[in-house]
Design a protein around this motif. Structure first.
Motif, PDB file in Angstrom:
ATOM      1  N   ALA A 159      32.940  31.277 -30.693  1.00  0.00           N
ATOM      2  CA  ALA A 159      33.238  32.641 -30.220  1.00  0.00           C
ATOM      3  C   ALA A 159      34.579  32.752 -29.498  1.00  0.00           C
ATOM      4  CB  ALA A 159      32.112  33.109 -29.293  1.00  0.00           C
ATOM      5  N   TYR A 160      35.007  31.686 -28.801  1.00  0.00           N
ATOM      6  CA  TYR A 160      36.178  31.816 -27.928  1.00  0.00           C
ATOM      7  C   TYR A 160      37.328  30.905 -28.337  1.00  0.00           C
ATOM      8  CZ  TYR A 160      32.254  33.704 -25.310  1.00  0.00           C
ATOM      9  OH  TYR A 160      31.123  34.383 -24.962  1.00  0.00           O
ATOM     10  N   ASN A 207      28.284  29.476 -31.335  1.00  0.00           N
ATOM     11  CA  ASN A 207      28.561  29.680 -32.752  1.00  0.00           C
ATOM     12  C   ASN A 207      28.361  31.143 -33.140  1.00  0.00           C
ATOM     13  OD1 ASN A 207      29.335  27.862 -34.848  1.00  0.00           O
ATOM     14  ND2 ASN A 207      27.641  26.547 -34.207  1.00  0.00           N
ATOM     15  N   THR A 208      29.212  31.624 -34.027  1.00  0.00           N
ATOM     16  CA  THR A 208      29.101  33.005 -34.520  1.00  0.00           C
ATOM     17  C   THR A 208      29.037  32.956 -36.040  1.00  0.00           C
ATOM     18  OG1 THR A 208      31.463  33.303 -34.902  1.00  0.00           O
ATOM     19  CG2 THR A 208      30.665  33.716 -32.661  1.00  0.00           C
ATOM     20  N   GLY A 209      29.001  34.121 -36.653  1.00  0.00           N
ATOM     21  CA  GLY A 209      29.114  34.173 -38.106  1.00  0.00           C
ATOM     22  C   GLY A 209      30.519  33.810 -38.573  1.00  0.00           C
ATOM     23  N   GLY A 210      31.501  33.832 -37.668  1.00  0.00           N
ATOM     24  CA  GLY A 210      32.897  33.519 -38.027  1.00  0.00           C
ATOM     25  C   GLY A 210      33.830  34.521 -37.366  1.00  0.00           C
ATOM     26  N   ILE A 238      20.976  20.082 -34.310  1.00  0.00           N
ATOM     27  CA  ILE A 238      19.631  20.570 -34.651  1.00  0.00           C
ATOM     28  C   ILE A 238      19.781  21.849 -35.456  1.00  0.00           C
ATOM     29  CG2 ILE A 238      17.418  21.413 -33.699  1.00  0.00           C
ATOM     30  CD1 ILE A 238      19.458  19.459 -31.368  1.00  0.00           C
ATOM     31  N   LYS A 239      19.155  21.875 -36.634  1.00  0.00           N
ATOM     32  CA  LYS A 239      19.283  23.040 -37.520  1.00  0.00           C
ATOM     33  C   LYS A 239      17.924  23.543 -37.977  1.00  0.00           C
ATOM     34  CE  LYS A 239      23.645  21.569 -39.590  1.00  0.00           C
ATOM     35  NZ  LYS A 239      24.447  21.400 -40.796  1.00  0.00           N
ATOM     36  N   PRO A 240      17.651  24.844 -37.781  1.00  0.00           N
ATOM     37  CA  PRO A 240      16.465  25.409 -38.414  1.00  0.00           C
ATOM     38  C   PRO A 240      16.622  25.288 -39.934  1.00  0.00           C
ATOM     39  CG  PRO A 240      17.538  26.996 -36.949  1.00  0.00           C
ATOM     40  CD  PRO A 240      18.456  25.836 -37.085  1.00  0.00           C
ATOM     41  N   ILE A 241      15.513  25.212 -40.635  1.00  0.00           N
ATOM     42  CA  ILE A 241      15.574  24.955 -42.073  1.00  0.00           C
ATOM     43  C   ILE A 241      16.046  26.175 -42.884  1.00  0.00           C
ATOM     44  CG2 ILE A 241      13.228  25.626 -42.724  1.00  0.00           C
ATOM     45  CD1 ILE A 241      13.954  22.249 -43.513  1.00  0.00           C
ATOM     46  N   GLY A 242      15.837  27.369 -42.341  1.00  0.00           N
ATOM     47  CA  GLY A 242      16.102  28.583 -43.131  1.00  0.00           C
ATOM     48  C   GLY A 242      17.332  29.343 -42.681  1.00  0.00           C
ATOM     49  N   LEU A 243      17.421  30.609 -43.108  1.00  0.00           N
ATOM     50  CA  LEU A 243      18.598  31.450 -42.849  1.00  0.00           C
ATOM     51  C   LEU A 243      18.613  31.982 -41.421  1.00  0.00           C
ATOM     52  CD1 LEU A 243      18.768  33.706 -46.048  1.00  0.00           C
ATOM     53  CD2 LEU A 243      20.054  31.618 -45.556  1.00  0.00           C
ATOM     54  N   THR A 244      19.784  31.909 -40.756  1.00  0.00           N
ATOM     55  CA  THR A 244      19.882  32.393 -39.373  1.00  0.00           C
ATOM     56  C   THR A 244      21.193  33.135 -39.120  1.00  0.00           C
ATOM     57  OG1 THR A 244      20.919  30.344 -38.632  1.00  0.00           O
ATOM     58  CG2 THR A 244      18.521  30.438 -38.496  1.00  0.00           C
ATOM     59  N   ALA A 245      21.798  33.681 -40.151  1.00  0.00           N
ATOM     60  CA  ALA A 245      23.060  34.422 -40.023  1.00  0.00           C
ATOM     61  C   ALA A 245      24.133  33.601 -39.303  1.00  0.00           C
ATOM     62  CB  ALA A 245      22.842  35.755 -39.296  1.00  0.00           C
ATOM     63  N   GLY A 246      24.130  32.306 -39.547  1.00  0.00           N
ATOM     64  CA  GLY A 246      25.172  31.438 -38.993  1.00  0.00           C
ATOM     65  C   GLY A 246      24.977  31.094 -37.524  1.00  0.00           C
ATOM     66  N   LYS A 247      23.861  31.545 -36.935  1.00  0.00           N
ATOM     67  CA  LYS A 247      23.712  31.372 -35.486  1.00  0.00           C
ATOM     68  C   LYS A 247      22.672  30.330 -35.107  1.00  0.00           C
ATOM     69  CE  LYS A 247      24.664  36.279 -35.149  1.00  0.00           C
ATOM     70  NZ  LYS A 247      23.929  37.532 -35.012  1.00  0.00           N
ATOM     71  N   GLY A 248      22.045  29.676 -36.060  1.00  0.00           N
ATOM     72  CA  GLY A 248      20.894  28.833 -35.753  1.00  0.00           C
ATOM     73  C   GLY A 248      21.192  27.409 -35.349  1.00  0.00           C
TER      74      GLY A 248
END
Ligand code: AMP
Ligand code: GLY
Length: 425
Positions: free
Chosen positions: A216-217, A224-227, A142-152
């Motif tokens: 993250a681990y 999920n993180t930004g990386g 499931i993905k939000p349509i917009g920007l979420t800093a890699g966390k969405g």
């Protein structure tokens, strides 16, 4: 010449580092920058960071080139503003950045061009999304349509978890308007990789492949993180795979954006799943990856400013990218708790000592200066990169540096590069 870099994270530190090595560059400015960047560039504030404020800064300081790091500025139209004022800018316009900022737009573009990607459905109503989820079996994406800093993005292991994600994104609007619509996407299996490519509106020149570690681990577990780290080269993206990514993904994507009247100039980021049928697109981004830039740019031999200018001029054929043979590996040191809640203001020690290590570069991501000291100021704090003859050597050097740096509740993964190492065994 004078170059202004926009942003203040690890990726922007890597961009500033690379640009400051160009013999053509006399001065680098960065807004807002960070204490690590301040060792190479003059950090200046552009009030509020709006497109107009950035353009005014560029005008008042008479910069010759503006380079945009983070996607939020692209979405706000900073490149459009700069172009209107006749200032040279490296990065896509607001319309061409839609390939990142609007996931439904990206999906339709891929469909139209036959670019391999997971099948999907788009929903603007949580009940319809849940009804569709009930017809699927897990895992569900499931993905939000917009920007979420890699966390969405949620990869849900059960229907309950998937429904909760829909409630969080569409009901509680945990990511604001980015969650006004969602995409439910086919779950793809395989190994993830990133291919960044320079684009001049019509031509595409891929960079060396890299692999991020988003979880993250250790063992790719946790949220999920930004990386959390990256490395380059990537064994699974061999020459044949690079050719397929170029021909089947990058070329048609850039072609599609040109045909829409919104030619893409800047760095196109293809986030890929390399599966049994070859590469499929997980997402496109419209800028360098973070932390991918921290392993790709240290390997670039060619003058980055020459490449960026060739992109802006629509003459990417006038440069040839040359790469160092060495491998690069980057370990992100984060604040304990990230990507959830974390505290800031913790003093960081060991940074001076690490400067003495060969082939190690510490890129600052979320740091701040306080009374002559450097303190933590974000979730991802440092991106510690090392080069080595082999990936193993790069990993050893990077972790040696990580062990020499301390701050309270520092968290990092201890297994960056594990997929490449498993293949070598
Ligand atoms: P994104 O922000 O789209 O890159 O997604 C974040 C992460 O979620 C990716 O790096 C993958 O690990 C995972 N992911 C996203 N989409 C899919 C998919 N369709 N299948 C499997 N994993 C996915
Ligand atoms: N490393 C993931 C990204 O930059 O989007």
């Amino acid at each position: 010449m004078k170059v202004l870099v926009v942003g203040g994270g690890g990726r922007e530190h890597a961009i500033v580092w690379s640009i400051s090595r160009s013999p053509r560059v006399d001065q680098v400015l960065c807004t807002p920058g960070n204490p690590g960047i301040a060792e190479l560039a003059e950090c200046v504030q552009a009030a509020g960071g709006s497109p107009a404020a950035i353009a005014e800064l560029a005008e008042s300081r008479q910069v010759d080139l503006v380079v945009i790091g983070p996607e939020a500025y692209l979405e706000a139209g900073v490149v459009d503003e700069l172009m209107e004022r006749g200032i040279r800018a490296f990065g896509p316009t607001q319309a061409s950045a839609r390939i990142e900022t609007d996931k439904a737009f990206a999906k339709r573009l891929m469909e139209a061009k036959g670019i391999p990607t997971g099948s999907y459905r788009e929903f603007d109503n949580p009940e319809d999304a849940k009804a569709y989820l009930r017809s699927l079996s897990p895992p569900m994406v499931i993905k939000p349509i917009g920007l979420t800093a890699g966390k969405g993005v949620t990869v849900a292991g059960s229907l309950k978890e998937a429904e909760q994600a829909v409630d969080l994104v569409m009901g509680a609007r945990a990511f604001g308007d980015a969650g006004s619509r969602v995409i439910v996407e086919e779950y793809l299996t395989g190994e993830e990789a990133t291919v960044l490519a320079f684009c001049d509106g019509k031509r595409v020149v891929p960079m060396v492949p890299s692999q991020d570690h988003k979880a993250a681990y250790d063992g790719d577990t946790g949220p999920n993180t930004g990386g959390m780290g990256a490395y380059s080269p990537v064994p699974i993206v061999d020459e044949d795979m690079q050719r397929r990514v170029y021909e089947d993904i990058l070329v048609p994507a850039v072609e599609a954006l040109a045909e829409l009247g919104t030619p893409f100039v800047g760095v196109l980021y293809a986030g890929l799943m390399i599966g049994p049928d070859g590469p499929k697109v997980i997402e496109f981004n419209s800028r360098f990856g973070d932390p991918e830039a921290q392993v790709v740019l240290p390997r670039l031999r060619t003058d980055l400013v020459d490449v960026m200018e060739a992109c802006i001029d629509g003459e990417l054929d006038r440069v040839t990218l040359e790469w160092r043979d060495e491998s690069a590996l980057c370990v992100v040191m984060a604040s304990g708790g990230y990507p959830g809640a974390y505290q800031t203001g913790r003093e960081i020690s060991g940074l001076e000592r690490v400067k003495e290590l060969d082939d190690v570069i510490v890129f600052h991501a979320g740091t701040a200066a306080r009374d002559e000291r450097v303190v933590t100021a974000g979730g991802r704090v440092l991106a510690v990169t090392a080069l080595g003859t082999t990936l193993r050597e790069a990993a050893e050097r990077a972790y040696e540096a990580v062990h020499a740096i301390q701050f309270e509740r520092a968290h990092y993964r201890t297994d960056i590069g594990h997929r490449a190492f498993e293949k070598q065994n």
